[in-house]
Design an enzyme around this catalytic site. Structure first.
Site, short mmCIF file in Angstrom:
data_model
loop_
_atom_site.label_atom_id
_atom_site.label_comp_id
_atom_site.label_asym_id
_atom_site.label_seq_id
_atom_site.Cartn_x
_atom_site.Cartn_y
_atom_site.Cartn_z
N MET A 1 0.86 -1.16 0.08
CA MET A 1 0.01 -0.03 0.04
C MET A 1 0.96 1.22 0.03
O MET A 1 1.84 1.23 0.86
CB MET A 1 -0.83 -0.16 1.28
N CYS A 2 0.29 2.21 -0.70
CA CYS A 2 1.21 3.37 -1.02
C CYS A 2 0.44 4.74 -1.09
O CYS A 2 -0.85 4.13 -1.30
CB CYS A 2 2.24 3.61 -2.11
#
Length: 575
Positions: A1-2
């Site tokens: 996740m970013c």
């Protein structure tokens, strides 16, 4: 996740405010990186500037893959990647997926010189790479040799990406989250891959000139009207004779195998969370209503994960003023009943007990998240900013439940099933959340599916199911991603794995639900019967017979501010 953010503009303003920067850091607390590129504008003495920002939540590989990924520092192509590529060209991805994808995108420049390779060939290569990815993702990719920016979301829209076109200057901004004030942001459609030709726009003209050079590229190389979400073909077959779905049905074991294969990359090899602050190794938590879909995931995750790892079950309940007013008329009720009487709390505790019984040796932790009305209202402005551009009462009701569940702080139960007066408070260390979303659409879990069968038989049921699965990519997964990622956690959807999705929509409808035979000897409901049979087979008899309940009703967030509860779910939220 970013968290990702990119701006294409002729000005020196990157569009990244301190508040938006912090929101991106919340999503990816392990690293923040930035890159910038400049391109001379055609027919103008101005310069086009490209600003890229990425934050990273490191969950893949043996190191933190710092983003944005760059060909060379300060020059060349750039990738901002937010997602999980579980498979590329049908093969499981080991190591860091973002680095693998960037390498593949770059391979077009290493195999042929830029002078002999046409822009059409470059684009075909880039699109083929993106088409080959299976898993949830959103991305922004700047292809330097062709001066093009590509962006988009996966076919099912499981990761957030918003777009804002400036009316004041020729600029386009892409971001995982909207800036505040939120006006002007839109969800990027998941119906294709998008491309911007940076050599074509004239920076001295209006914003519409920029928009005219945005191209949509299809997920499929050739049009196929039968494909659902560009993933697979829906099975329209009708049964030739009366059919009953039972424990002997071959589809039952196939379902179990397919769901385990979907879970494997999502629960195995998850890195230990940094600064966990506990002697218990917990890397996975489940959004846990105690319903059929999430409890089956918990039970199968137990089969796959090392027994040394614990699993958190996060169960959320709200203080709804309407329920408080009703309970005030019943003096025998205790204050704790405000939360313990929530439908999801009751089913959650029952399912918790079943998991403890059927999975001896596993450390299960039931986290009872109790949210007072005043606390919910304190967070309302933040929740509204995260769900934008969604803004209805139903959006808010669902978002409240997901927001506080993802925060993961509540009363801790390990050995005791029933309510205790002073349990310890804990916060999950897990950075990966599992969600049961998608099972209802795939296996006929909604009341409208039964109504369609009663109205028009199998043909009507097939039409209703196909409509539901076709709309998944255009619905609310981007909203849910923005809400839950705010706490530095990544939500994963095993039922929406592409291979599992393809299997489910390709299965005959009578192998999924069984509205033709409402009575079953084991007293198992016809809705999602194949999944209920699996639960029963997994020694989860109570779970197998649980009724479907929407999250906003199970947690009692539905129209939480309405004194009467008569407000329509589609009504716009009042701020």
């Amino acid at each position: 996740m970013c968290g990702i953010h990119a701006t294409i503009t002729a000005s020196t303003d990157s569009g990244l405010s301190p508040e938006l920067r912090q929101s991106l850091v919340n999503r990816g607390p392990d690293h923040l990186g930035q890159a910038q590129r400049e391109i001379p504008c055609p027919d103008s003495d101005q310069t086009l500037r490209l600003y890229f920002t990425s934050t990273v939540l490191a969950l893949r590989g043996d190191h933190i893959a710092k983003q944005p990924l760059e060909e060379n520092s300060g020059v060349g192509s750039v990738l901002c990647w937010n997602g999980e590529a579980w498979r590329i060209n049908g093969q499981l991805v080991s190591g860091n997926d973002g680095e693998a994808i960037f390498s593949m995108l770059q391979s077009s420049t290493s195999s042929t010189s830029s002078t002999s390779s046409s822009n059409q060939d470059r684009e075909a290569h880039i699109v083929d790479v993106l088409r080959s990815i299976e898993g949830p993702f959103a991305f922004v990719y700047y292809d330097s040799p062709a001066s093009r920016v590509y962006y988009g979301r996966d076919r099912l829209g499981r990761r957030s990406l918003l777009i804002k076109r400036s009316s004041e200057s020729p600029s386009i901004t892409l971001s995982s989250i909207a800036s505040v004030p939120t006006t002007g942001w839109e969800e990027v459609s998941s119906e294709g891959i998008w491309s911007v030709d940076l050599k074509a726009p004239d920076s001295s003209t209006s914003e519409l000139s920029f928009q005219n050079h945005v191209t949509k590229l299809a997920w499929l190389p050739a049009s196929n009207q039968e494909m659902v979400s560009s993933i697979g073909v829906f099975n329209h077959e009708l049964p030739s004779s009366k059919h009953e779905l039972d424990f002997t049905s071959p589809s039952l074991q196939i379902l179990r195998h397919k769901l385990i294969e979907s879970l494997k990359p999502r629960v195995l090899d998850v890195p230990e969370p940094p600064n966990a602050g506990s002697d218990i190794d917990v890397r996975i938590a489940i959004l846990f209503s105690g319903g059929l879909d999430c409890t089956v995931l918990a039970r199968l995750a137990h089969e796959l994960m090392p027994i040394s790892q614990g699993i958190d079950l996060i169960n959320v309940a709200f203080q709804n003023p309407r329920q408080v007013a009703l309970q005030a008329k019943q003096p025998h009720l205790q204050a704790s009943d405000i939360y313990e009487s929530c439908p999801d709390r009751a089913t959650g505790r029952k399912a918790f007990a079943e998991l403890q019984s059927s999975c001896p040796g596993r450390y299960w932790r039931f986290i009872a998240v109790n949210v007072p009305f005043e606390e919910a209202m304190t967070h309302k402005a933040k929740v509204l900013s995260l769900i934008y551009p969604h803004d209805t009462e139903m959006d808010l009701s669902i978002a409240f439940a997901l927001y506080f569940a993802a925060r993961g702080t509540g009363d801790c139960y390990v050995d005791q099933i029933e309510w205790q007066p002073s349990p310890p408070v804990t916060s999950t260390s897990a950075r990966v959340l599992l969600s049961g979303l998608g099972a209802d659409e795939l296996f006929g879990g909604y009341s409208r599916h039964e109504a369609a069968f009663k109205r028009s038989g199998y043909s009507g049921l097939i039409d209703e199911l196909k409509l539901d699965v076709s709309r998944i990519g255009q619905r609310n997964l981007g909203r849910d991603d923005r809400i839950m990622a705010h706490w530095g956690r990544e939500v994963r959807f095993p039922y929406l794995d592409e291979e599992f999705f393809r299997f489910a929509i390709g299965s005959p409808v009578w192998e999924k639900c069984d509205f033709e035979n409402t009575f079953h000897p084991a007293v198992i409901d016809p809705a999602k019967r194949i999944l209920r049979l699996l639960a029963d087979q997994l020694d989860l008899p109570t779970t197998a017979r649980q009724k479907k309940r929407a999250i906003q009703f199970g947690s009692r967030t539905a129209k939480i501010e309405s004194a009467t509860g008569r407000l329509r779910g589609t009504a716009q939220v009042s701020t």
